[in-house]
Design a protein around this motif. Structure first.
Motif, mmCIF file in Angstrom:
data_model
loop_
_atom_site.group_PDB
_atom_site.id
_atom_site.type_symbol
_atom_site.label_atom_id
_atom_site.label_comp_id
_atom_site.label_asym_id
_atom_site.label_seq_id
_atom_site.Cartn_x
_atom_site.Cartn_y
_atom_site.Cartn_z
ATOM 1 N N ILE A 44 0.830 -1.201 0.000
ATOM 2 C CA ILE A 44 0.000 0.000 0.000
ATOM 3 C C ILE A 44 0.869 1.257 0.000
ATOM 4 O O ILE A 44 0.640 2.200 -0.775
ATOM 5 N N ASN A 45 1.877 1.286 0.850
ATOM 6 C CA ASN A 45 2.738 2.470 0.942
ATOM 7 C C ASN A 45 3.479 2.723 -0.366
ATOM 8 O O ASN A 45 3.644 3.882 -0.782
ATOM 9 N N TYR A 46 3.922 1.651 -1.012
ATOM 10 C CA TYR A 46 4.623 1.804 -2.289
ATOM 11 C C TYR A 46 3.684 2.378 -3.336
ATOM 12 O O TYR A 46 4.059 3.268 -4.117
ATOM 13 N N ALA A 47 2.443 1.880 -3.360
ATOM 14 C CA ALA A 47 1.477 2.367 -4.338
ATOM 15 C C ALA A 47 1.150 3.840 -4.104
ATOM 16 O O ALA A 47 1.098 4.638 -5.052
ATOM 17 N N VAL A 48 0.932 4.216 -2.855
ATOM 18 C CA VAL A 48 0.616 5.616 -2.541
ATOM 19 C C VAL A 48 1.768 6.534 -2.948
ATOM 20 O O VAL A 48 1.561 7.637 -3.463
ATOM 21 N N GLU A 49 2.993 6.055 -2.737
ATOM 22 C CA GLU A 49 4.168 6.878 -3.050
ATOM 23 C C GLU A 49 4.412 6.989 -4.552
ATOM 24 O O GLU A 49 4.766 8.056 -5.061
ATOM 25 N N THR A 50 4.224 5.891 -5.294
ATOM 26 C CA THR A 50 4.588 5.881 -6.721
ATOM 27 C C THR A 50 3.400 6.118 -7.654
ATOM 28 O O THR A 50 3.598 6.366 -8.835
ATOM 29 N N MET A 79 -7.321 -0.217 1.295
ATOM 30 C CA MET A 79 -8.079 0.242 0.125
ATOM 31 C C MET A 79 -8.502 1.704 0.273
ATOM 32 O O MET A 79 -8.543 2.449 -0.708
ATOM 33 N N GLU A 80 -8.819 2.124 1.488
ATOM 34 C CA GLU A 80 -9.178 3.532 1.729
ATOM 35 C C GLU A 80 -7.998 4.449 1.425
ATOM 36 O O GLU A 80 -8.165 5.536 0.847
ATOM 37 N N LYS A 81 -6.793 3.999 1.776
ATOM 38 C CA LYS A 81 -5.601 4.806 1.479
ATOM 39 C C LYS A 81 -5.399 4.936 -0.025
ATOM 40 O O LYS A 81 -5.035 6.018 -0.519
ATOM 41 N N LEU A 82 -5.638 3.848 -0.751
ATOM 42 C CA LEU A 82 -5.511 3.917 -2.207
ATOM 43 C C LEU A 82 -6.638 4.763 -2.805
ATOM 44 O O LEU A 82 -6.424 5.469 -3.800
ATOM 45 N N ASP A 84 -8.011 7.355 -1.340
ATOM 46 C CA ASP A 84 -7.621 8.751 -1.091
ATOM 47 C C ASP A 84 -6.576 9.221 -2.090
ATOM 48 O O ASP A 84 -6.504 10.417 -2.410
ATOM 49 N N ALA A 85 -5.766 8.272 -2.607
ATOM 50 C CA ALA A 85 -4.734 8.597 -3.593
ATOM 51 C C ALA A 85 -5.253 8.457 -5.023
ATOM 52 O O ALA A 85 -4.482 8.580 -5.980
ATOM 53 N N ALA A 86 -6.563 8.198 -5.173
ATOM 54 C CA ALA A 86 -7.218 8.055 -6.487
ATOM 55 C C ALA A 86 -6.600 6.931 -7.316
ATOM 56 O O ALA A 86 -6.385 7.065 -8.523
ATOM 57 N N ILE A 87 -6.313 5.794 -6.671
ATOM 58 C CA ILE A 87 -5.734 4.626 -7.358
ATOM 59 C C ILE A 87 -6.782 3.521 -7.417
ATOM 60 O O ILE A 87 -7.187 2.982 -6.376
ATOM 61 N N PRO A 88 -7.246 3.136 -8.606
ATOM 62 C CA PRO A 88 -8.219 2.044 -8.734
ATOM 63 C C PRO A 88 -7.581 0.698 -8.378
ATOM 64 O O PRO A 88 -6.384 0.477 -8.607
ATOM 65 N N VAL A 89 -8.403 -0.191 -7.833
ATOM 66 C CA VAL A 89 -7.950 -1.529 -7.466
ATOM 67 C C VAL A 89 -8.930 -2.547 -8.035
ATOM 68 O O VAL A 89 -10.149 -2.383 -7.929
ATOM 69 N N PHE A 90 -8.395 -3.620 -8.639
ATOM 70 C CA PHE A 90 -9.222 -4.670 -9.220
ATOM 71 C C PHE A 90 -8.849 -5.988 -8.537
ATOM 72 O O PHE A 90 -7.681 -6.390 -8.549
#
Length: 406
Positions: A44-50, A79-82, A84-90
């Motif tokens: 999650i942290n990597y996704a939020v950062e990159t 998932m809430e963190k993603l 907030d970062a506007a990152i879709p998850v499937f």
């Protein structure tokens, strides 16, 4: 056209109970039990950062069909963190967390799309580039049919097609065979990338197109060795670039220690701790098996003066004092001395007898253990690798015991 970048992860197994690890000191056991969550947090942290264009999670988010409250809370929080970062998850669900399980329902945020029990297609737009995702979740725990036959063939070559499939190649019995497929099946669909789950070993099965198992985020036992994590994928329809990102909180591995010239206990302990320290410096906390190589007759004589359990216990005590922690799970001896040659015919005759046992005979031999009301529920399904380990342990024990007769 512009490339897209996404994360391919699978087999999170959140809240895995880590059966059979009760020998660990309590502090280490707690870190191990939290390791699936720690690995997920790193994802999650990597996704939020990159900020990838999207994240794929291909089955077995949870370790069991009951989906523990703790695991669901941690997953929802991620998932809430993603979101907030506007990152879709499937997300697809696999054999461990199939849709027919019984669990307390949690509502996931709007950025998360969960595939249903039949193959379906999802179209998204990434900076003007159309991407179609094809996938399904397990409706039941045991999916034996060829779900690959329900995946459509990609016709529009201006669109990027990505397949999500939690299953195993036909004939691969390293895990239970679910939703079987062949490489030819996958290639025939004309997709640009296949994101696979279910097999915990990271591997690339095919390159054009890429057919990839990302493996699990965190090893769960000694047969899941090495660094675990996920793939960051860059895709433009012509070239695919993979970047592996490690998330392991605790690494399972084998560490070799040369015993050449060792004839005193302090020399052996020093050699072992030097190898362990070197490994944990590079990899962090670890559960290791020590593989002793170059074991000569004088070293075998040294070992014969105390039981191997005593050597193991003493080495565990020394390793436990280190930070990051290392726990020595087993010691294996690879002997190359004249003593080995002297007893080799006798040992080989015993090993040939072991090798002659059929699967049914193995089941009979281990029936008391696996059928035990208390012990049986802590044992995983017996694989061919486990039988090889039993054989190696038998060989090691024979040589150690014979050295005491000299």
């Amino acid at each position: 056209m512009a490339s897209i970048r996404f994360i391919h992860a699978a087999d999170l197994h959140l809240d895995s109970p880590f059966k059979g690890m009760t020998e660990l000191p309590q502090e280490m056991l707690e870190q191990l039990r939290e390791s699936t969550f720690a690995a997920f947090d790193q994802l999650i942290n990597y996704a939020v950062e990159t900020k990838p264009d999207f994240v794929l999670i291909v089955g077995d988010v949870y370790d069991g069909e009951e989906r523990s409250l703790k695991a669901q809370m941690r997953f929802q929080s991620g998932m809430e963190k993603l979101n907030d970062a506007a990152i879709p998850v499937f997300v697809t669900y696999g054999n461990h967390d199939h849709l027919n399980g019984k669990w307390t329902r949690f509502a996931l945020p709007a950025n998360v799309f969960e595939f249903g029990g039949q193959v379906e297609d999802v179209c998204i737009d990434i900076r003007g580039r159309r991407v179609v995702l094809h996938g399904f979740s397990y409706a039941e725990r045991h999916i034996k049919e060829r779900m690959i036959d329900s995946y459509p063939v990609a016709e529009d070559r201006d669109v990027l097609h990505i397949g999500l499939l939690h299953g195993s190649a036909a004939g691969d019995e390293t895990h239970a065979v679910y939703a079987p497929f062949t490489i030819a099946d996958l290639v025939s669909k004309r997709y640009d990338y296949w994101a696979l789950g279910h097999i915990h070993k990271r591997q690339i099965l095919h390159e054009e197109p890429m057919v990839v198992y990302s493996g699990n985020l965190q090893g769960r036992h000694r047969n899941e060795r090495g660094s675990k994590g996920f793939y960051e994928v860059e895709l433009d329809g012509h070239e695919t670039k993979l970047n592996f990102v490690s998330t392991s909180s605790v690494v399972f591995e084998r560490v070799e220690v040369s015993c050449k010239g060792i004839q005193h206990a302090n020399e052996w302990f020093s050699a072992c701790m030097e190898a362990i320290d070197s490994f944990t410096y590079e990899n962090g906390s670890a559960i290791v098996e020590i593989i002793l190589t170059d074991v000569e007759e004088m070293t075998m004589e040294l070992f014969s003066q105390s039981g191997m359990d005593e050597w193991l216990h003493a080495l565990r005590e020394m390793a436990a004092e280190r930070e990051p922690f290392a726990f020595v799970q087993k010691i294996h001896i690879v002997q190359t001395s004249k003593l080995h040659a002297a007893y080799e015919p006798l040992v080989e005759s015993v090993l040939q007898q072991i090798d002659s046992w059929t699967t049914e005979q193995w089941k009979g031999i281990l029936e008391d253990l696996y059928g035990h009301a208390q012990a049986g529920r802590f044992l995983d399904r017996l694989h061919s690798e486990d039988l090889m380990e039993i054989r190696k342990d038998a060989e090691k024990l024979l040589y150690v015991e014979m050295s005491k007769l000299k």
